[in-house]
Design a protein around this motif. Structure first.
Motif, PDB file in Angstrom:
ATOM      1  N   LEU B  50       0.862  -1.175   0.000  1.00  0.00           N
ATOM      2  CA  LEU B  50       0.000   0.000   0.000  1.00  0.00           C
ATOM      3  C   LEU B  50       0.898   1.224   0.000  1.00  0.00           C
ATOM      4  CD1 LEU B  50      -2.463  -1.230   2.761  1.00  0.00           C
ATOM      5  CD2 LEU B  50      -2.942  -1.144   0.315  1.00  0.00           C
ATOM      6  N   TYR B  51       0.553   2.224  -0.806  1.00  0.00           N
ATOM      7  CA  TYR B  51       1.444   3.365  -0.962  1.00  0.00           C
ATOM      8  C   TYR B  51       0.908   4.658  -0.361  1.00  0.00           C
ATOM      9  CZ  TYR B  51       4.076   0.511  -4.269  1.00  0.00           C
ATOM     10  OH  TYR B  51       4.826  -0.478  -4.849  1.00  0.00           O
ATOM     11  N   SER B  52      -0.419   4.816  -0.322  1.00  0.00           N
ATOM     12  CA  SER B  52      -0.941   6.092   0.146  1.00  0.00           C
ATOM     13  C   SER B  52      -2.250   5.893   0.903  1.00  0.00           C
ATOM     14  CB  SER B  52      -1.163   7.044  -1.039  1.00  0.00           C
ATOM     15  OG  SER B  52      -2.038   6.480  -1.982  1.00  0.00           O
ATOM     16  N   ALA B  53      -2.527   6.839   1.795  1.00  0.00           N
ATOM     17  CA  ALA B  53      -3.736   6.776   2.615  1.00  0.00           C
ATOM     18  C   ALA B  53      -4.972   6.675   1.734  1.00  0.00           C
ATOM     19  CB  ALA B  53      -3.814   8.005   3.513  1.00  0.00           C
ATOM     20  N   GLY B  54      -5.869   5.783   2.139  1.00  0.00           N
ATOM     21  CA  GLY B  54      -7.092   5.568   1.388  1.00  0.00           C
ATOM     22  C   GLY B  54      -7.010   4.383   0.436  1.00  0.00           C
ATOM     23  N   GLU B  55      -5.816   3.894   0.216  1.00  0.00           N
ATOM     24  CA  GLU B  55      -5.637   2.777  -0.707  1.00  0.00           C
ATOM     25  C   GLU B  55      -6.095   1.476  -0.057  1.00  0.00           C
ATOM     26  OE1 GLU B  55      -1.672   2.511  -2.151  1.00  0.00           O
ATOM     27  OE2 GLU B  55      -2.120   0.923  -3.603  1.00  0.00           O
ATOM     28  N   GLU B  56      -6.657   0.575  -0.845  1.00  0.00           N
ATOM     29  CA  GLU B  56      -7.097  -0.729  -0.394  1.00  0.00           C
ATOM     30  C   GLU B  56      -6.643  -1.776  -1.401  1.00  0.00           C
ATOM     31  OE1 GLU B  56     -11.277   0.668   1.807  1.00  0.00           O
ATOM     32  OE2 GLU B  56     -11.326  -0.707   0.108  1.00  0.00           O
ATOM     33  N   LYS B  57      -6.301  -2.959  -0.885  1.00  0.00           N
ATOM     34  CA  LYS B  57      -5.952  -4.090  -1.749  1.00  0.00           C
ATOM     35  C   LYS B  57      -6.673  -5.321  -1.210  1.00  0.00           C
ATOM     36  CE  LYS B  57      -2.629  -2.328  -4.486  1.00  0.00           C
ATOM     37  NZ  LYS B  57      -1.191  -2.497  -4.194  1.00  0.00           N
ATOM     38  N   GLU B  58      -7.101  -6.208  -2.105  1.00  0.00           N
ATOM     39  CA  GLU B  58      -7.810  -7.419  -1.690  1.00  0.00           C
ATOM     40  C   GLU B  58      -7.201  -8.645  -2.337  1.00  0.00           C
ATOM     41  OE1 GLU B  58     -12.190  -5.573  -2.087  1.00  0.00           O
ATOM     42  OE2 GLU B  58     -12.172  -7.620  -1.308  1.00  0.00           O
ATOM     43  N   ARG B  61      -9.780 -13.798   0.964  1.00  0.00           N
ATOM     44  CA  ARG B  61     -10.491 -13.369   2.172  1.00  0.00           C
ATOM     45  C   ARG B  61      -9.797 -12.214   2.885  1.00  0.00           C
ATOM     46  NH1 ARG B  61     -10.499 -18.586   1.555  1.00  0.00           N
ATOM     47  NH2 ARG B  61      -8.585 -18.916   2.767  1.00  0.00           N
ATOM     48  N   LEU B  62      -8.720 -11.703   2.324  1.00  0.00           N
ATOM     49  CA  LEU B  62      -7.932 -10.657   2.954  1.00  0.00           C
ATOM     50  C   LEU B  62      -8.133  -9.315   2.254  1.00  0.00           C
ATOM     51  CD1 LEU B  62      -4.521 -12.521   3.390  1.00  0.00           C
ATOM     52  CD2 LEU B  62      -6.349 -12.274   5.072  1.00  0.00           C
ATOM     53  N   LYS B  63      -8.242  -8.279   3.063  1.00  0.00           N
ATOM     54  CA  LYS B  63      -8.306  -6.925   2.525  1.00  0.00           C
ATOM     55  C   LYS B  63      -7.446  -6.026   3.401  1.00  0.00           C
ATOM     56  CE  LYS B  63     -11.746  -3.400   2.351  1.00  0.00           C
ATOM     57  NZ  LYS B  63     -13.163  -3.058   2.052  1.00  0.00           N
ATOM     58  N   ALA B  64      -6.507  -5.307   2.778  1.00  0.00           N
ATOM     59  CA  ALA B  64      -5.623  -4.408   3.500  1.00  0.00           C
ATOM     60  C   ALA B  64      -6.018  -2.966   3.201  1.00  0.00           C
ATOM     61  CB  ALA B  64      -4.172  -4.639   3.089  1.00  0.00           C
ATOM     62  N   THR B  65      -6.043  -2.150   4.256  1.00  0.00           N
ATOM     63  CA  THR B  65      -6.367  -0.736   4.121  1.00  0.00           C
ATOM     64  C   THR B  65      -5.280   0.093   4.781  1.00  0.00           C
ATOM     65  OG1 THR B  65      -7.664  -0.704   6.155  1.00  0.00           O
ATOM     66  CG2 THR B  65      -8.838  -1.240   4.116  1.00  0.00           C
ATOM     67  N   LEU B  66      -5.218   1.376   4.395  1.00  0.00           N
ATOM     68  CA  LEU B  66      -4.146   2.240   4.886  1.00  0.00           C
ATOM     69  C   LEU B  66      -4.670   3.630   5.200  1.00  0.00           C
ATOM     70  CD1 LEU B  66      -1.056   2.569   5.365  1.00  0.00           C
ATOM     71  CD2 LEU B  66      -0.903   3.376   2.997  1.00  0.00           C
ATOM     72  N   THR B  67      -4.272   4.140   6.392  1.00  0.00           N
ATOM     73  CA  THR B  67      -4.482   5.540   6.736  1.00  0.00           C
ATOM     74  C   THR B  67      -3.109   6.158   6.961  1.00  0.00           C
ATOM     75  OG1 THR B  67      -4.549   5.332   9.150  1.00  0.00           O
ATOM     76  CG2 THR B  67      -6.592   4.845   7.940  1.00  0.00           C
ATOM     77  N   LYS B  68      -3.075   7.401   7.395  1.00  0.00           N
ATOM     78  CA  LYS B  68      -1.785   8.061   7.600  1.00  0.00           C
ATOM     79  C   LYS B  68      -1.061   7.562   8.835  1.00  0.00           C
ATOM     80  CE  LYS B  68      -2.718  12.291   5.053  1.00  0.00           C
ATOM     81  NZ  LYS B  68      -2.760  13.778   5.091  1.00  0.00           N
ATOM     82  N   LYS B  69      -1.758   6.799   9.685  1.00  0.00           N
ATOM     83  CA  LYS B  69      -1.125   6.345  10.924  1.00  0.00           C
ATOM     84  C   LYS B  69      -1.136   4.838  11.080  1.00  0.00           C
ATOM     85  CE  LYS B  69      -2.268  10.447  13.665  1.00  0.00           C
ATOM     86  NZ  LYS B  69      -2.926  10.937  14.897  1.00  0.00           N
TER      87      LYS B  69
END
Lengths: 112, 109
Positions: B50-58, B61-69
């Motif tokens: 994940l490179y930037s806040a708001g990005e999601e990858k699936e 059964r797995l989903k990764a999300t990203l915020t600034k922290k």
């Protein structure tokens, strides 16, 4: 395609002996990392190679540890005068330009 | 100095019981956040970047999300074969990624 390979998969050695661990990275990957993982512990960075640049040795725990990378490909981690606290799994990873690391299966080192 | 903290250290779920793993980080200039799966006796296996806040990858059964922290790894309707240690890492100012200690996940049938 072929992934990262490491040999041997297991190594048992007597205290005070020298050992060499080998890593074959993914073809074309310019970055190569060595890590150590003790039982139940996180990954401990050891050394980093990037292309033809001087390696970053900042993680090597003592001068008994050294590593080289020949021709920008195969790498060898050498531990001299092994100690019992050197017992761990040694992991190698390679990477292209994206920092995503692809790990080998590791070498389990046991010092008796 | 880049830092990564993962929680919980261990998580036990029943098959089908969805949950989330947390990865909190501090970094000066995030180049990427990575999730790996590690099975016993094996090297970590790359899952997501994940490179930037708001990005999601699936992936399945797995989903990764990203915020600034922080980043979350959401596991939906897990199966016993999802049992593993999940590692989070960040690449920041240094070319050497910083790894967290991992979350050990056990999914009971």
């Amino acid at each position: 395609g072929a992934g990262v390979s490491q040999s041997p998969s297991n190594k048992v050695t007597e205290k005070g002996k020298d050992v060499e661990l080998r890593c074959d990275p993914i073809s074309g990957h310019t970055a190569l990392y060595w890590y150590r993982q003790s039982l139940g512990q996180g990954l401990e960075f050891l050394i980093y190679f990037q292309g033809n640049s001087a390696p970053d040795k900042s993680g090597l725990p003592s001068d008994r540890f050294s590593a080289e990378r020949t021709g920008g490909s195969v790498s060898t981690l050498t531990i001299q005068r092994t100690q019992q606290e050197d017992s761990a799994v040694y992991l190698c990873a390679s990477s292209s330009t994206s920092y995503e690391q692809y790990f080998g299966p590791g070498t389990r080192l046991t010092v008796t | 100095e880049d830092q990564v903290t993962q929680s919980p250290e261990a998580l036990r779920l029943q098959e089908g019981e969805s949950s989330s793993l947390n990865c909190s980080y501090t970094v000066s200039g995030l180049r990427g956040l990575f999730w790996y799966r590690q099975d016993p006796g094996k090297g970590p296996e790359f899952l997501f970047t994940l490179y930037s806040a708001g990005e999601e990858k699936e992936k399945e059964r797995l989903k990764a999300t990203l915020t600034k922290k922080e980043s979350f790894l959401h596991i939906t309707a897990p199966k016993p074969e999802d049992s593993a240690t999940y590692l989070c890492a960040i690449a920041g100012g240094s070319y050497i990624p910083t790894f967290g200690r991992g979350t050990s996940l056990i999914v009971h049938p």
